[in-house]
Design a protein around this motif. Structure first.
Motif, PDB file in Angstrom:
ATOM      1  N   THR A 146       0.808  -1.215   0.000  1.00  0.00           N
ATOM      2  CA  THR A 146       0.000   0.000   0.000  1.00  0.00           C
ATOM      3  C   THR A 146       0.844   1.269   0.000  1.00  0.00           C
ATOM      4  O   THR A 146       0.310   2.369  -0.001  1.00  0.00           O
ATOM      5  N   TYR A 158      -1.612   3.645  -1.628  1.00  0.00           N
ATOM      6  CA  TYR A 158      -2.897   3.095  -2.052  1.00  0.00           C
ATOM      7  C   TYR A 158      -3.809   2.935  -0.835  1.00  0.00           C
ATOM      8  O   TYR A 158      -3.431   2.274   0.140  1.00  0.00           O
ATOM      9  N   THR A 206      -5.507   6.395  -5.017  1.00  0.00           N
ATOM     10  CA  THR A 206      -4.059   6.344  -5.218  1.00  0.00           C
ATOM     11  C   THR A 206      -3.507   7.760  -5.114  1.00  0.00           C
ATOM     12  O   THR A 206      -3.967   8.669  -5.816  1.00  0.00           O
TER      13      THR A 206
END
Length: 225
Positions: A146, A158, A206
């Protein structure tokens, strides 16, 4: 003799992309990652990343501007600028992107998807949240990261807000049938992380921190996919 305090370093600009990422494998060995962005610095657009069984990495992007940005963030062997269109009806996604024809259905959410759905959007959008969830994501979804470093000195985070399984895949590339859905195995090698091993559709924010000296995009030239 007093000295003027040093000027604090300027924070790099942050770009946010709001939308969905679909990641799936096929029996032929081709792995596909679709980005369907409803909000972005380039306007709404979609793009497709493919990695073949031979390891060749291909980007299909709708404009030169989006192709340059994505190609500078991730690693590809070939980049093509082609129309990328996504149609969603009754849970079925139909994608046309140059030589690719893809159709899949989103299944019912599991426990993780239900949990992600109740998280506040304002929390999930924060890079600090993605930093906190990086280790749990690696444990729950092997291959997934992430946060991490990207090309051109950029950094990425993310934040997932939903997760659904992918069912009933039909995929053709340059007229050849890629076969039914399969795990994303081996993991794709576009950037610092892969899509979940099980074919999945993830709603995501994102965030990209631009590299040193980079400026935010001046114009949004991408059209809705």
């Amino acid at each position: 003799m007093s000295r003027c305090p040093a000027r604090a370093p300027r924070r790099p600009p942050l770009l946010r992309f709001e939308g969905w990422i679909a990641g799936l494998g096929t029996r032929s060995g081709t792995r596909i990652v679709l980005g369907h962005w409803q909000r972005s610095p380039f306007g709404p657009f979609s793009d497709v990343m493919l990695e073949g069984a031979d390891g060749e990495r291909l980007l299909l992007a709708p404009t030169r501007q989006t192709a340059d940005f994505i190609g500078g963030t991730y690693v590809f062997d070939t980049v093509r600028v082609v129309p990328v269109r996504v149609r969603i009806a009754d849970g079925t996604w139909t994608v046309t992107a140059g030589p690719l024809r893809l159709c899949f259905a989103a299944g019912r959410r599991g426990p993780l998807g239900l949990l992600l759905r109740v998280l506040p959007g304002a929390l999930v959008r924060r890079p600090a949240w993605s930093t906190l969830t990086d280790r749990p994501a690696r444990l729950l979804l092997p291959g997934v990261r992430t946060r991490g470093s990207a090309g051109a000195g950029r950094r990425e985070w993310y934040g997932a807000r939903d997760l659904r399984p992918i069912r009933l895949v039909s995929a053709f590339f340059e007229g050849a049938d890629l076969g039914p859905a399969a795990p994303v195995e081996p993991p794709v090698r576009f950037g610092f992380g892969s899509a979940p091993r099980k074919p999945s559709l993830t709603r995501v924010t994102t965030t990209v921190a631009l590299g040193p000296g980079e400026r935010e995009p001046a114009t949004a030239t991408a059209r809705p996919a």
